[in-house]
Design a protein around this motif. Structure first.
Motif: not given
Length: 264
Positions: A6-7, A40-44, A55-59
């Motif tokens: 998911i990330s 998607t972030l919620f599920m992650g 990490i996925a969000t910031l990157t």
């Protein structure tokens, strides 16, 4: 190795959204795609914890910044925050009414801030007649964003938010009547404009409640009827929004879902 699927999806979604937003041709597609970032972030977070989605969000936002500039990165980041807000508030067992209102206020404050720093959106600028009423429109569209995010979390993340039972009670109806009277008060143009903005903003409450009404009613329909209604709404989105808003307004008198009470 820990499953971080998911990330990875979140990272790809943020990057694709940023690329689309930075391109005038695909900007509308990018904004539509951005509405799936919160769920998607919620599920992650639910399944993989905070670290990997973070990490996925910031990157992803960093890559968007480098390739599309800070404004595009900021637009993407604005759609990330509701994912954290929703997860945190649902951990506190917040009811659907308050959750939808807080998300609406988040998007509304973002809209006001962007208007203050950058002026009215370019898609509104050519229509000079509605510029004085943009404050109410901001709230209405903010409510639309909020209900879409809640709806995707209910449908995709399978999270029970009691969305179909959302009921704001009598307060929005009173505000609607009072602002409607002010909106037709021609002797004082300032009051008339303020009333019109308040009238449009109040419709945001009915939009949210209307979606809950429609979701509750369609639950009793056959799958084919739901599919046909869905495609009609896609073909005629403005008409669908009007009908849904009216459903939310008249729900106070007709109680389509046979509920009692509302937001206390």
């Amino acid at each position: 190795m820990r499953n971080v699927r998911i990330s990875l999806i979140l990272f790809a979604l943020i990057c694709i959204t940023g690329v689309a937003m930075g391109n005038d041709v695909f900007a509308a597609f990018g904004w539509g795609l951005s509405l799936f970032i919160p769920v998607t972030l919620f599920m992650g977070i639910e399944r993989e914890g905070f670290v990997f989605p973070g990490i996925a969000t910031l990157t992803g936002i960093g890559i968007v910044w480098l390739t599309g500039g800070w404004e595009t990165a900021l637009n993407v980041a604005e759609m990330v925050v509701p994912g954290y807000i929703t997860w945190f508030l649902l951990k506190k067992d917040m009811k659907g009414e308050r959750l939808s209102l807080l998300l609406t206020m988040y998007f509304y404050l973002i809209s006001i801030g962007e208007d203050f720093f950058f002026g009215p959106p370019q898609d509104i600028e050519p229509i000079k007649a509605i510029i004085p009423f943009r404050w109410g429109l901001y709230f209405y569209t903010s409510a639309l964003f909020a209900v879409i995010i809640i709806g995707t979390i209910v449908l995709v993340a399978k999270r029970d938010i009691e969305f179909k039972r959302i009921n704001f009670g009598v307060i929005p109806v009173i505000l609607f009547i009072l602002s409607g009277i002010a909106a037709v008060f021609k002797p004082l143009p300032a009051i008339q404009i303020a009333g019109a903005n308040a009238l449009i903003a109040t419709c945001g409450f009915f939009l949210i409640q209307g979606f809950a009404v429609v979701a509750g009613i369609m639950e009793r329909w056959r799958p084919l009827s739901r599919i046909i209604t869905f495609f009609i709404a896609i073909l005629f989105p403005l008409a669908a929004l009007v009908i849904i808003t009216l459903a939310g307004l008249f729900d106070f008198w007709f109680d389509f879902r046979k509920l009692k009470g509302g937001l206390q």
